[in-house]
Design a protein around this motif. Sequence first.
Motif, mmCIF file in Angstrom:
data_model
loop_
_atom_site.group_PDB
_atom_site.id
_atom_site.type_symbol
_atom_site.label_atom_id
_atom_site.label_comp_id
_atom_site.label_asym_id
_atom_site.label_seq_id
_atom_site.Cartn_x
_atom_site.Cartn_y
_atom_site.Cartn_z
ATOM 1 N N HIS A 129 62.016 -13.163 20.774
ATOM 2 C CA HIS A 129 62.195 -13.193 22.226
ATOM 3 C C HIS A 129 63.014 -11.997 22.735
ATOM 4 C CE1 HIS A 129 62.532 -14.849 26.229
ATOM 5 N NE2 HIS A 129 63.843 -14.668 26.163
ATOM 6 N N GLY A 130 64.150 -11.732 22.097
ATOM 7 C CA GLY A 130 65.015 -10.642 22.554
ATOM 8 C C GLY A 130 64.349 -9.282 22.464
ATOM 9 N N THR B 177 61.149 -8.627 22.357
ATOM 10 C CA THR B 177 60.028 -8.572 23.303
ATOM 11 C C THR B 177 60.532 -8.273 24.708
ATOM 12 O OG1 THR B 177 58.783 -10.143 21.959
ATOM 13 C CG2 THR B 177 58.044 -9.830 24.212
ATOM 14 N N PHE B 178 61.650 -8.890 25.090
ATOM 15 C CA PHE B 178 62.233 -8.662 26.414
ATOM 16 C C PHE B 178 62.604 -7.189 26.597
ATOM 17 C CE2 PHE B 178 66.082 -8.368 29.056
ATOM 18 C CZ PHE B 178 65.573 -8.841 30.260
ATOM 19 N N TYR B 179 63.326 -6.631 25.628
ATOM 20 C CA TYR B 179 63.752 -5.232 25.741
ATOM 21 C C TYR B 179 62.575 -4.264 25.658
ATOM 22 C CZ TYR B 179 68.527 -6.891 25.455
ATOM 23 O OH TYR B 179 69.708 -7.536 25.717
ATOM 24 N N THR C 23 59.570 -4.908 26.699
ATOM 25 C CA THR C 23 58.864 -5.024 27.977
ATOM 26 C C THR C 23 59.553 -4.177 29.042
ATOM 27 O OG1 THR C 23 58.124 -7.249 27.398
ATOM 28 C CG2 THR C 23 58.007 -6.646 29.719
#
Length: 199
Positions: free
Chosen positions: A41-42, A44-46, A48
């Motif tokens: 999750h982390g 993927t967030f960064y 993106t």
Amino acid sequence: MEMEELQATWTQMSEELDKQKRLTDKIILEMTQQKYKNKFHGITFYETIGAIICFAIALYLIFNFHRLDTWYLMLCGSITLVFILILPILTLRFLKKIKDVDISESNYKETLFQYTKAKNRLLFIQQFAFYASFAVMFTTLPVASKLLSNKDFFLMEKGLGLYAFIGVVLVFLFFFARWGYGCYKGVTSSAEDILRELE
């Protein structure tokens, strides 16, 4: 009569235990799947956010490409453009593939095979980005110089300050890229540990 009742009760209890075991196994798999997905999750967030920034820069470059008025500036602009468009797309695609490894659909061996394949692709693209980022820095400098100050980087006078700046940026880029790759290795290793718990 008592023996038949005892057998019926035993059969019913056995079926209920089987149902509970299947339900427990299903819940464990769902929790493991969620825990596995959360590992990415982390990153993927960064990634993106990084992709959005890259696409914004690419749009700026596309709309100002006509200002790159020599063949070598156009070449630098094209290389930079290809890099900042393709690399984020590939990274997000490989991140999605590794996140989408479905634990409940396959047996342990197939799941581990799918995971290993996705992990190797993701780490390969990160290794490529690590080395390519140094080359692209040297294509980005002339483009940024032309677009931001309207100066041809190759023709302008270069002082010690510029070389010091490039040196500092290279050192920063080296440690930042190495740190990023280490984060990917850590996350993929941690996700693999989750999968190995299912063995």
